[in-house]
Write an enzyme that holds these catalytic residues in place. Structure first.
Site, short mmCIF file in Angstrom:
data_model
loop_
_atom_site.label_atom_id
_atom_site.label_comp_id
_atom_site.label_asym_id
_atom_site.label_seq_id
_atom_site.Cartn_x
_atom_site.Cartn_y
_atom_site.Cartn_z
NE ARG A 41 -66.90 -96.44 -12.91
CZ ARG A 41 -65.81 -97.17 -12.86
NH1 ARG A 41 -65.73 -98.27 -13.57
NH2 ARG A 41 -64.79 -96.86 -12.11
CG ASN A 42 -65.05 -87.69 -14.81
OD1 ASN A 42 -65.58 -86.78 -14.21
ND2 ASN A 42 -63.73 -87.78 -14.97
CB ALA A 43 -68.62 -87.50 -10.49
#
Length: 165
Positions: A41-43
């Protein structure tokens, strides 16, 4: 959870690196995977994909790094080693820092240090030589709840002028 000693990865860079993106210290998902920004979920990787107009997200990490290097992007962390429970920057204790001043001075083509979030800037801003421009970007971490489109816009606007293509 138990307080554990955690260490950053080696810098990803080459002789053409113009932008150094500095995180604070890899989170547990990244440490477990052995790669930068591995939390699903890290952008970070979706943002960088938009920046260079190449979808990096389906590629193995070993293929991502050379692609970003073609655009003059280097990666590293401010904290070389620290104790921490979990992955939050606020839990970092007894940090020891990477030799950022010496590293930056050895990279004559380096033009910008971009801190990935406030914690990286808090720890690292005093470690960067004064002649190199510094900017604090919104953290790509899922713990930083700013809308991803706002994060992306800030990153693209700031980093595009420094890309090599």
């Amino acid at each position: 959870m138990t307080l554990r000693q955690k260490s950053s990865f080696n810098a990803v860079f080459d002789a053409h690196s113009r932008i150094l993106i500095l995180g604070s210290l890899p989170g547990d998902a990244s440490l477990n995977a052995g790669h930068y920004y591995a939390h699903p979920r890290n952008a970070f990787w979706p943002i960088i994909s938009q920046l260079i107009a190449i979808d990096l997200t389906p590629l193995p990490f070993a293929e991502r790094y050379p692609l970003i290097q073609q655009y003059g992007i280097a990666l590293w962390d401010v904290v070389q080693q620290a104790s921490r429970v979990g992955s939050l920057d606020t839990a970092i204790q007894t940090p020891q820092f990477n030799p950022l001043d010496a590293w930056c001075r050895a990279q004559p083509q380096l033009q910008l240090v971009a801190f990935n979030g406030q914690a990286a800037a808090k720890y690292g801003s005093k470690l960067i030589p004064g002649y190199i421009e510094q900017v604090v970007l919104p953290s790509s971490s899922p713990a930083h709840t700013l809308n991803v489109s706002h994060k992306t816009e800030a990153w693209l606007t700031t980093l595009r002028p420094y890309l090599t293509t």
